[in-house]
Design an enzyme around this catalytic site. Structure first.
Site, PDB file in Angstrom:
ATOM      1  CG  HIS A  11     -12.765  -6.927   3.526  1.00 48.58           C
ATOM      2  ND1 HIS A  11     -11.756  -6.380   2.768  1.00 48.58           N
ATOM      3  CD2 HIS A  11     -13.058  -6.040   4.490  1.00 48.58           C
ATOM      4  CE1 HIS A  11     -11.467  -5.195   3.276  1.00 48.58           C
ATOM      5  NE2 HIS A  11     -12.244  -4.962   4.311  1.00 48.58           N
ATOM      6  N   GLY A  49      -8.343  -6.905   4.239  1.00 49.27           N
ATOM      7  CA  GLY A  49      -9.224  -6.920   5.397  1.00 49.27           C
ATOM      8  C   GLY A  49      -8.701  -7.689   6.591  1.00 49.27           C
ATOM      9  CG  MET A 109      -2.958  -7.072   9.174  1.00 53.19           C
ATOM     10  SD  MET A 109      -1.269  -6.722   8.820  1.00 53.19           S
ATOM     11  CE  MET A 109      -1.339  -6.249   7.123  1.00 53.19           C
ATOM     12  CB  SER A 124      10.471 -43.044 -11.966  1.00 52.47           C
ATOM     13  OG  SER A 124       9.343 -42.249 -11.715  1.00 52.47           O
ATOM     14  NE  ARG A 158      -5.126   3.558   3.766  1.00 57.37           N
ATOM     15  CZ  ARG A 158      -5.222   3.733   2.457  1.00 57.37           C
ATOM     16  NH1 ARG A 158      -4.669   4.792   1.887  1.00 57.37           N
ATOM     17  NH2 ARG A 158      -5.843   2.849   1.705  1.00 57.37           N
ATOM     18  CD  GLU A 172       9.332 -46.819  -4.252  1.00 59.57           C
ATOM     19  OE1 GLU A 172       8.337 -46.162  -3.926  1.00 59.57           O
ATOM     20  OE2 GLU A 172       9.271 -47.831  -4.961  1.00 59.57           O
ATOM     21  NE  ARG A 206      -1.065 -45.614  -9.673  1.00 58.77           N
ATOM     22  CZ  ARG A 206      -1.377 -44.339  -9.419  1.00 58.77           C
ATOM     23  NH1 ARG A 206      -1.006 -43.779  -8.301  1.00 58.77           N
ATOM     24  NH2 ARG A 206      -2.077 -43.645 -10.290  1.00 58.77           N
ATOM     25  N   GLY A 243      10.097 -41.911  -6.523  1.00 63.93           N
ATOM     26  CA  GLY A 243       8.819 -42.129  -5.845  1.00 63.93           C
ATOM     27  C   GLY A 243       8.857 -41.323  -4.571  1.00 63.93           C
ATOM     28  CB  THR A 244       8.720 -37.692  -3.997  1.00 63.28           C
ATOM     29  OG1 THR A 244       7.569 -37.476  -4.799  1.00 63.28           O
ATOM     30  CG2 THR A 244       9.971 -37.371  -4.782  1.00 63.28           C
ATOM     31  CG  ASN A 245       3.654 -40.237  -2.889  1.00 61.87           C
ATOM     32  OD1 ASN A 245       3.858 -39.036  -2.985  1.00 61.87           O
ATOM     33  ND2 ASN A 245       2.741 -40.863  -3.601  1.00 61.87           N
ATOM     34  CG  ASP A 246       6.844 -45.642  -0.633  1.00 62.75           C
ATOM     35  OD1 ASP A 246       6.513 -45.837   0.550  1.00 62.75           O
ATOM     36  OD2 ASP A 246       6.294 -46.190  -1.598  1.00 62.75           O
ATOM     37  CE  LYS A 292      -3.667  -0.416   2.501  1.00 61.57           C
ATOM     38  NZ  LYS A 292      -4.249  -0.680   3.844  1.00 61.57           N
ATOM     39  CB  CYS A 316       5.968 -41.421 -10.789  1.00 60.91           C
ATOM     40  SG  CYS A 316       6.720 -42.695  -9.763  1.00 60.91           S
ATOM     41  CE1 TYR A 349       8.545 -39.479 -15.812  1.00 64.10           C
ATOM     42  CE2 TYR A 349      10.451 -39.850 -17.219  1.00 64.10           C
ATOM     43  CZ  TYR A 349       9.540 -40.308 -16.277  1.00 64.10           C
ATOM     44  OH  TYR A 349       9.644 -41.584 -15.799  1.00 64.10           O
ATOM     45  NE  ARG A 366       4.142 -48.968  -8.585  1.00 66.53           N
ATOM     46  CZ  ARG A 366       3.630 -48.162  -7.663  1.00 66.53           C
ATOM     47  NH1 ARG A 366       4.376 -47.200  -7.151  1.00 66.53           N
ATOM     48  NH2 ARG A 366       2.385 -48.297  -7.285  1.00 66.53           N
ATOM     49  NE  ARG A 421      -5.856  -4.466  -3.188  1.00 69.99           N
ATOM     50  CZ  ARG A 421      -6.439  -4.473  -2.014  1.00 69.99           C
ATOM     51  NH1 ARG A 421      -5.711  -4.438  -0.935  1.00 69.99           N
ATOM     52  NH2 ARG A 421      -7.739  -4.515  -1.886  1.00 69.99           N
TER      53      ARG A 421
HETATM   54  P1  ADP Z   1      -7.565  -2.215   3.736  1.00 70.73           P
HETATM   55  O1  ADP Z   1      -6.141  -2.630   3.652  1.00 70.73           O
HETATM   56  O2  ADP Z   1      -8.380  -3.088   4.612  1.00 70.73           O
HETATM   57  O3  ADP Z   1      -8.154  -1.977   2.389  1.00 70.73           O
HETATM   58  P2  ADP Z   1      -7.227   0.614   3.977  1.00 70.73           P
HETATM   59  O4  ADP Z   1      -6.035   1.131   4.679  1.00 70.73           O
HETATM   60  O5  ADP Z   1      -7.175   0.650   2.500  1.00 70.73           O
HETATM   61  O6  ADP Z   1      -7.580  -0.828   4.525  1.00 70.73           O
HETATM   62  O7  ADP Z   1      -8.446   1.469   4.510  1.00 70.73           O
HETATM   63  C1  ADP Z   1      -9.791   1.107   4.321  1.00 70.73           C
HETATM   64  C2  ADP Z   1     -10.556   2.230   3.719  1.00 70.73           C
HETATM   65  O8  ADP Z   1     -10.443   3.399   4.470  1.00 70.73           O
HETATM   66  C3  ADP Z   1     -10.054   2.576   2.346  1.00 70.73           C
HETATM   67  O9  ADP Z   1     -10.772   1.867   1.387  1.00 70.73           O
HETATM   68  C4  ADP Z   1     -10.305   4.053   2.217  1.00 70.73           C
HETATM   69  O10 ADP Z   1     -11.480   4.289   1.511  1.00 70.73           O
HETATM   70  C5  ADP Z   1     -10.460   4.531   3.627  1.00 70.73           C
HETATM   71  N1  ADP Z   1      -9.323   5.395   3.882  1.00 70.73           N
HETATM   72  C6  ADP Z   1      -8.082   5.036   4.230  1.00 70.73           C
HETATM   73  N2  ADP Z   1      -7.284   6.116   4.294  1.00 70.73           N
HETATM   74  C7  ADP Z   1      -8.047   7.178   4.002  1.00 70.73           C
HETATM   75  C8  ADP Z   1      -7.794   8.567   3.889  1.00 70.73           C
HETATM   76  N3  ADP Z   1      -6.585   9.062   4.073  1.00 70.73           N
HETATM   77  N4  ADP Z   1      -8.818   9.363   3.539  1.00 70.73           N
HETATM   78  C9  ADP Z   1     -10.039   8.838   3.321  1.00 70.73           C
HETATM   79  N5  ADP Z   1     -10.335   7.549   3.413  1.00 70.73           N
HETATM   80  C10 ADP Z   1      -9.345   6.718   3.747  1.00 70.73           C
HETATM   81 MG    MG Z   2       6.264 -46.458  -3.662  1.00 72.91          MG
HETATM   82 MG    MG Z   3      -7.662  -0.763   1.081  1.00 71.97          MG
END
Ligand code: ADP
Ligand code: MG
Ligand code: MG
Length: 886
Positions: A463, A87, A89, A774, A78, A755, A569, A776-779, A8, A841, A861, A628, A345
């Site tokens: 989310h 979502g 953290m 070949s 953030r 194996e 087999r 035989g990575t299970n065994d 971010k 295998c 292979y 085999r 992103r």
């Molecule tokens: P997440 O990683 O869960 O998407 P974000 O840090 O992106 O969390 O924050 C969640 C929401 O909060 C964002 O979608 C954004 O709309 C709002 N937000 C975050 N920072 C700001 C900001 N500086 N001004 C306005 N809204 C913000």
């Molecule tokens: Mg075997």
């Molecule tokens: Mg976000």
């Protein structure tokens, strides 16, 4: 700089450099987070000064001051890891509102409603994130501070007869803030802090702590993200989407993340703050006219309501896509008509979308062929081969509700209403559909095990929708007809009640919900799939074969692009369909007590083996097929039920007691290390001879028919070249006899499975009489770890939880141990026989990560189950592309 600034923070900086409108701010690095934890959750020295300096600069740019009574700046705090964890953290918004600044902000904006709206959001988020979660308080279900405050908000709305949050007046919100603060004091025992600086540091600490929140840890486990990475903290000036009707907030994708359709796509809400859209508090509106659906036709688009801001946003998303050369997931806010970018992103996408986007972008010239191949994760191909609802069966069912198609494909299962139930039912082997009121990141574990997801509220960018799509899971969200009574464990749709456990079907591609079981079918091949795989194969250098034991499986494998069979087999003809007849012959062999009896039974079994070999060789015409020789311990085939014991007694002309006595003689304490594999062939050379003769006769007959069979004989569970010598004599003799009998000549290839650790260490000797190895990575894994493949379940979970081992070694090759043994075997094998062919295998042959490793080892292979062949092909091509010497 994503490793340092988090995804971010790095992308916000990047957008700044591109001249896009981003609110000013700064990012505390992931290294700080690591240091913070190393110091036992204390801030590293110097951090306070650096934050102060950076804040000053932010204030200068924004021409406002944090905590200033006249001209207050508000901040957001953030989280952001190296790789996106949607979502999982925490983020705190509107930091800096306290008695002093509230007055100032009201004066400055002349908009008390907005200010109190921001304040009530701050109280709710701060008390939840900073005062409760970061303090390690774990309230009972439904007793968390956020839920309690939300209850008070809902109560006020219903008392006043309001439908939406936007109906609340400035006065209402002001009252609500007082009610909230009283509740916070009552529940948490500490007052909500009325000091801007205290709020800022509280938030920074809480975001750092959220790296080790329950949800974040669970998500990292599933996604394999290392615990050491840490989160960055971005502190940023607030911009306000909740200032009235010319303000808004939204989330968008430069292309459709579910289908890959190349259209700008997204959702927005008027007079709202960001998390409203993602948390599913109100059902959001479509971004533009072009992407409206039947369900959203009546809603206002941003394009029509705020055309100027929309056009700017549209141009920015185009520029971002060209800049990053990939689909972008964007968060934005419009404050009084002015657009602000809050995040971008690379967007998560379904397998279908990944494939379509890769092919589209290739055509558009945005990416080259190599990049296109790298754009689809091997695991995503799995999704393309996943089931969808059978359209014929679907036509007969009635749609009981419609929602937003958040994750494509079909799902059929029993409905459950909590994540815990989903996990519990799943562990009993049931298929479940998890139904929730709204999308909630705390449900990740339940979402993971469910076949499908259904939520009453939330949008395409909620989310849960993001997470579901990331996992290629069928999901329908915002299905407003659904009403849940979790306490009574019933769901109501249009007045009809459905108890927990009712079977439902979901069409996640169209958003249709059925209250019956609809048949599913394999997704028909995307027409671009083949085209894509052709490009994949143009980069691939390592071969891909299949583990297949029947003509049908062989055909499936060919359809998926197998270049041979790496593991046929023989014993599989004794399981499953039409196994009865050959199995009874095998049982006779096993329980016979003298050579004569045994030979007779062997002669009776031979025709079955020949047919199986011949028909599979026929399908694989012109391609190598590795047979085999019989591998499992014989007692596996001994009859267990009285019925079968009687049958066998009659066949052998002995008493049931005698059958039981002879069976008991075969019992082994440790069968996996017992009388199995080549050891059977050493004890009973006639059993090997029969199999070899059947394979060679099948070969000769097919040559007579004008075909080109390529048989390979593979000896299992070897530990000494003497075993190979012993069996080779039989092979060569039978080969000669069959050639003479049919009056033709043909060649065959002779080799062994590797194996047993001893065989890897003596591979140079083994290679003296083997044309191929070949693995035989299970065994090999079983014997390297001393873990029984069949009993690992009782302790593996604990070993993973306690981090004694980092992953299940039966899922991925453990490069440090099993991999080292393989490496030794490869070196020694090649030193003795430079032309030796090397394959694998075990189950690992279809695991992308293990395929990469096999490429590094220089294997000829990999061989895997038919359905994993496209995955192995893609992984092998990606290994070739990313390998440093390619
Ligand atoms: P997440 O990683 O869960 O998407 P974000 O840090 O992106 O969390 O924050 C969640 C929401 O909060 C964002 O979608 C954004 O709309 C709002 N937000 C975050 N920072 C700001 C900001 N500086 N001004 C306005 N809204 C913000
Ligand atoms: Mg075997
Ligand atoms: Mg976000």
């Amino acid at each position: 700089m994503r490793n340092l600034l988090g995804g971010k923070g790095a992308n916000l900086a990047e957008m700044c450099l591109l001249g896009m409108p981003v609110p000013a701010g700064f990012t505390i690095t992931t290294e700080t987070c690591t240091e913070y934890y190393a110091l036992g959750c204390n801030y590293p020295q110097g951090l306070a000064e650096e934050v102060e300096k950076a804040l000053k600069k932010t204030e200068e740019v924004m021409e406002a001051r944090y905590g200033d009574p006249q001209n207050p700046l508000l901040l957001s705090c953030r989280s952001g890891a190296r790789s996106s964890m949607p979502g999982m953290m925490e983020t705190v918004l509107n930091i800096g509102l306290c008695a002093e600044t509230i007055e100032g902000l009201i004066k400055k904006t002349d908009n008390p409603r907005f200010v109190y709206d921001a304040y009530r959001r701050l109280i709710m988020m701060y008390s939840d994130v900073v005062m409760e979660k970061a303090e390690g308080i774990e309230p009972e279900e439904g007793k968390g501070i956020r839920v309690q405050l939300d209850g008070l908000l809902q109560k006020m709305k219903s008392e006043k007869g309001y439908k939406s949050d936007t109906d609340l007046t400035a006065e209402d919100l002001k009252d609500l803030c007082d009610i909230f603060k009283a509740k916070v004091l009552e529940v948490l025992g500490t007052p909500f802090p009325d000091n801007a600086m205290e709020q800022l540091w509280g938030s920074i600490g809480a975001v750092l702590k959220s790296w080790n929140g329950k949800r974040a840890i669970a998500y990292r486990r599933i996604e394999g993200i290392p615990d050491e990475w840490g989160t960055a903290v971005t502190v940023q000036s607030m911009v306000y989407g909740n200032m009235g009707e010319n303000s808004a907030t939204g989330v968008a994708f430069s292309r459709n993340p579910a289908t890959g359709e190349p259209k700008f796509y997204g959702e927005w809400l008027m007079d709202a703050q960001g998390e409203d859209v993602v948390a599913g508090i109100r059902t959001p509106n479509p971004l533009n006219e072009a992407t409206k659906t039947d369900q959203t036709r009546h809603m206002p688009s941003l394009e029509s309501v705020m055309p100027k801001a929309y056009d700017e946003l549209d141009q920015i998303q185009k520029n971002l896509e060209v800049h990053f050369r990939d689909m972008q997931d964007i968060e934005f806010t419009i404050q009084e008509g002015r657009l602000w970018m809050l995040q971008c992103r690379v967007g998560k996408r379904t397998g279908v979308a990944a494939l379509n986007m890769a092919m589209d972008m290739l055509q558009e010239g945005l990416i080259d062929r190599k990049t296109a191949v790298m754009r689809v994760a091997p695991a995503q191909l799995d999704e393309l081969l996943h089931p969808i609802l059978d359209s014929n069966s679907e036509k007969k069912a009635k749609v009981v509700a419609k929602g937003l198609p958040a994750g494509p494909g079909g799902a059929v299962g029993q409905i459950v209403f909590t994540a815990e139930d989903a996990v519990a039912w799943h562990s009993q082997g049931k298929r479940v559909i998890l139904v929730r009121e709204e999308t909630n990141p705390e449900d990740v574990e339940g979402m993971r095990v469910a076949d499908g997801l259904l939520t009453a509220r939330g949008g395409m960018t909620s989310h849960a929708a993001l997470v579901a799509r990331g996992w290629g899971k069928c999901a329908i969200v915002g299905c407003e007809a659904v009403h849940l009574d979790v306490g009574r464990r019933v769901m109501t749709i249009n007045g009809k009640e459905y108890p927990e456990g009712t079977v439902f079907s979901l069409n996640g591609t169209r958003g249709f919900v059925y209250d019956t079981k609809v048949e599913t079918m394999d997704a028909s091949e995307n027409p671009r799939f083949k085209e894509f795989m052709d490009i994949v194969d143009s980069f691939r250098t390592m071969g891909v074969r299949a583990n297949a034991d029947t003509p049908e499986d062989a055909q499936t494998a060919l359809d998926f692009g197998a270049e041979g069979i790496g593991l046929f087999r023989i014993e599989h003809m004794f399981y499953g369909l039409n196994a009865e007849a050959p199995l009874s012959k095998l049982r006779k062999i096993i329980l016979s007590e003298n050579a004569e009896e045994r030979q007779q039974a062997i002669n009776e079994l031979a025709p079955y083996v020949k047919v199986a070999a011949k028909e599979t060789l026929r399908v694989m015409d012109g391609l190598p097929l590795t047979f085999r020789l019989l591998d499992p311990p014989l007692h596996e085939f001994v009859p267990q039920t009285l019925d079968k014991q009687k049958e066998l007694a009659e066949e052998l002309n002995i008493s049931v007691e005698e059958v039981i006595r002879r069976s008991d003689l075969l019992k082994e304490i440790n069968p996996m290390m017992g009388h199995r594999g080549v050891r059977l062939g050493i004890s009973y050379p006639e059993i090997s001879e029969m199999q070899i003769r059947a394979i060679f006769s099948a070969t000769a007959e097919l040559i007579k028919e004008g075909l080109n069979p390529i048989p390979e004989i593979m000896v299992p569970v070897t530990l000494s070249v003497k075993e190979l010598d012993h069996q080779k004599i039989i092979c060569d003799r039978v080969h000669k006899e069959v050639e003479e009998q049919f009056g033709l000549s043909f060649t065959y290839v002779y080799g062994t499975m590797i194996e047993i650790p001893r065989a890897t260490l003596l591979a140079d000797e083994m290679a003296r009489n083997a044309e191929f190895f070949s693995f035989g990575t299970n065994d090999l894994t079983q014997m390297t770890y001393g873990f029984s493949r069949d009993d690992i379940g009782s302790f593996l979970g604990e070993y993973l939880d306690k981090k004694i081992i980092p992953f299940d070694p039966f899922q991925h090759i453990d490069e440090e141990s099993v991999g080292k043994l393989m490496e030794t075997a490869v070196e020694k094998g090649r030193s003795a026989n430079p032309d030796i062919e090397l394959g694998i295998c075990g189950e690992h042959g279809g695991d992308p990560q293990s395929v990469y490793f096999c490429y590094k080892l220089g294997l000829t292979y990999v061989s895997c189950s038919p359905f994993r062949i496209p995955i192995a092909r893609l992984a092998a091509a990606q290994a070739a592309i990313t390998s440093p010497n390619s």
